[in-house]
Motif scaffolding. Structure first.
Motif, PDB file in Angstrom:
ATOM      1  N   TRP A 224      -3.377   2.782  -2.661  1.00 22.96           N
ATOM      2  CA  TRP A 224      -2.084   2.073  -2.674  1.00 22.96           C
ATOM      3  C   TRP A 224      -1.421   2.296  -4.022  1.00 22.96           C
ATOM      4  O   TRP A 224      -2.062   2.161  -5.081  1.00 22.96           O
ATOM      5  N   ASP A 229       4.775   1.014  -3.325  1.00 21.79           N
ATOM      6  CA  ASP A 229       4.187   0.224  -2.232  1.00 21.79           C
ATOM      7  C   ASP A 229       3.660   1.119  -1.104  1.00 21.79           C
ATOM      8  O   ASP A 229       3.472   0.669   0.028  1.00 21.79           O
ATOM      9  N   LEU A 231       1.013   3.302   1.018  1.00 19.50           N
ATOM     10  CA  LEU A 231      -0.403   3.390   1.371  1.00 19.50           C
ATOM     11  C   LEU A 231      -0.712   4.792   1.889  1.00 19.50           C
ATOM     12  O   LEU A 231       0.101   5.377   2.624  1.00 19.50           O
ATOM     13  N   ARG A 251       2.953  -0.772   2.377  1.00 18.77           N
ATOM     14  CA  ARG A 251       2.043  -1.858   2.739  1.00 18.77           C
ATOM     15  C   ARG A 251       2.799  -2.980   3.449  1.00 18.77           C
ATOM     16  O   ARG A 251       2.300  -3.579   4.399  1.00 18.77           O
TER      17      ARG A 251
END
Length: 573
Positions: A224, A229, A231, A251
């Motif tokens: 992450w 943000d 993933l 995320r």
């Protein structure tokens, strides 16, 4: 190399051409050769011809920290056996300039040269060979200036080696040094490649072991990036999150898409705690697949930091399916609840036995009183039968639902009519009508108290289905049929109530689960299924919500309980 080493080169053009050709051929050979033995021997032989020496030898450098010496490596000349007993020279026996100072040493007559000690080079030659007078030593040194060894030549004549022959041998020594350097570099590169290959093999093996460990633990991996943000999920993590592997997704978007609504706040709170306090990130939550199936996941991760900083810039972590563990934990909690409920029920059952016995005695006295009217006698008889059932239930509770009575013939027609009559007032109050469509002589052998409890629970549930979510008049139908091919009977209990919600259907037979809010215990259907399966039968349902809502429960009971024999008519007389 096809040239007689005993014949000196003449200064004419023909001899110079031969020398040049020999130098070129030797240079080409040394440049292409990858064997130290061949390189040294070729250089030694070429130098022998170029300087017209009688004897030649190459001494290899063995200089260490404290041991300064050289060893004989190769030899050349008409009779190589003369070197069999030749002693290994030391710096005290050969001029230091040749080895340590890496300078060319040429002496016209070593017997008169003060640079030599009594142990002259080539002094070990046999008496059949003339002694060495002329001496030439040319060091072989690497491009880095390292001493690799020394080419030494000897001749029995005085002043046999000229400055020109010295230059020619020096050229050969330089070519040999380059060839040895290249060989060492090649060997070093080969060794380095072997080390790299070994490191890569170890890396692959480590990666394989890590993957095997992840596979064994059913772990997926993810990374992450805090700034974006984003993933990144591997194949297993992607499957668990119902996403695509290595396809960037934020995320926040993934949480909104798959995490159960009731767990989304928890995951955000756990992330915030991790970013504030650091340490290890961990969270357990439910995710929902596109087809509505929920699974439990456990995610854990370690922080990644900016260079030379304590600022968290992201995480790397793993995710695992823990649905089985959560199911086991839930089952354990339910077992603990059941155990506590059993102890409480046994205590209550024990305490009600005394007043129950007193009421039973009072009803008996009232029934035996001749002044009691006949209608009251019938009511007292019904009350006595129900009290007997209550006493049996209390006894079952004390034995943890172990019915110790013997199976008997149960006439289901009478039993079902009796249960309906018991709840008739309740159904009339709620404007519910009940119809029974039973084939004659529906009989089974079993535990009457438990079978009565089964149908009591189902009829009570059918009645209560009309109160949720709203009160409406309706009808309950009970139909009984013989299943002669299976030697069993089938009982259907159908209501026109609100139906069972889709979210509750999978857990309808679970203990302590109820849709009746504060009025239900969640044990009725669980106990019912237990009694039916104990009889060797089965129970199933079909339900519908919305328009034309309602629920049908079907109970199939074998005529004979497992492990019992049919009772003879005399046994029930």
């Amino acid at each position: 190399m096809g040239i007689d080493s005993t014949t000196a080169f003449s200064p004419d053009g023909s001899q110079n051409e031969k020398r040049l050709r020999l130098l070129v051929e030797t240079g080409i050979l040394l440049a292409s050769e990858r064997s130290l033995d061949v390189i040294v021997q070729a250089a030694l032989d070429a130098g022998l011809h170029l300087c017209s020496a009688r004897y030649g030898a190459f001494f290899y450098n063995n200089i260490g920290n404290d041991d300064k010496s050289y060893s004989l490596y190769k030899e050349a000349g008409p009779d190589l056996n003369i070197f069999a007993s030749f002693p290994e020279p030391h710096c005290t026996e050969i001029p230091k300039d040749s080895f340590l100072n890496q300078l060319i040493v040429r002496s016209p007559d070593i017997t008169l040269d003060r640079r030599f000690t009594e142990s002259l080079p080539f002094a070990a030659l046999s008496p059949n060979h003339p002694p060495v007078r002329s001496y030439l030593a040319v060091p072989v040194r690497s491009r880095a200036g390292e001493s690799l060894g020394c080419l030494i030549y000897g001749h029995p004549d005085v002043d046999a080696f000229t400055a020109a022959s010295e230059d020619l041998v020096a050229t050969i020594a330089s070519q040999a040094a380059v060839a040895i350097d290249n060989l060492r570099l090649s060997d070093s590169l080969t060794l380095e490649i072997a080390h790299v290959d070994s490191a890569r093999a170890l890396q692959r093996e480590t990666a394989d072991r890590l993957r095997q460990a992840l596979d064994a633990a059913q772990l997926g991996t993810w990374t992450w990036d805090r700034a974006t943000d984003i993933l990144d999920l591997d194949e297993r993590a992607a499957r668990l999150f119902h996403a695509e592997a290595h396809v960037p997704i934020t995320r926040t978007e993934l949480r909104k898409r798959v995490v159960a609504i009731e767990d989304q706040a928890h995951t955000s709170e756990r992330l915030q705690q991790f970013l504030e306090a650091g340490g290890l990130y961990s969270a357990e939550y439910r995710v929902e697949s596109p087809d509505g199936i929920q699974t439990w996941l456990s995610a854990s991760g370690n922080a990644t930091f900016a260079p030379n900083s304590t600022d968290i810039i992201g995480m790397v972590g793993t995710v695992q399916d823990i649905t089985a563990r959560k199911t086991q934990e839930t089952a354990l909690r339910q077992s603990e609840k059941l155990a506590a409920t059993g102890r409480l029920a046994a205590t209550i059952a024990h305490e009600i036995n005394n007043p129950l016995e007193a009421v039973t005695n009072l009803i008996y006295l009232s029934r035996t009183d001749p002044d009691v009217p006949e209608p009251v006698q019938q009511l007292l008889e019904t009350a006595d039968a129900e009290l007997a059932r209550v006493a049996q239930i209390a006894q079952q509770t004390l034995g943890f639902y172990r019915d110790t009575t013997r199976p008997i013939e149960i006439k289901l027609n009478d039993l079902l009519h009796g249960v309906v009559d018991l709840f008739e007032r309740k159904m009339v109050t709620r404007k519910i009508t009940c119809t029974l469509d039973l084939e004659p002589d529906l009989c089974i052998h079993g535990l009457q108290g438990e079978i009565r409890q089964v149908f009591s629970n189902l009829i009570v549930n059918a009645i209560d289905a009309f109160t949720y979510p709203m009160l409406k008049p309706g009808r309950i139908r009970i139909r009984g049929r013989h299943l002669r091919q299976r030697d069993a009977v089938s009982i259907l209990i159908c209501d026109e109530g609100s139906g069972i919600p889709a979210s509750a259907r999978a857990r309808i037979f679970s203990p302590f689960f109820t849709t009746k809010l504060s009025v239900g215990t969640g044990l009725g259907l669980w106990v019912t299924r237990g009694f039916v399966e104990k009889q060797g039968g089965s129970i199933a349902f079909h339900t519908h919500t919305g328009e034309n809502s309602g629920t049908i429960f079907r109970v199939i009971l074998p005529v004979h309980m497992p492990g019992t024999r049919p009772s003879s008519p005399a046994a029930h007389a």
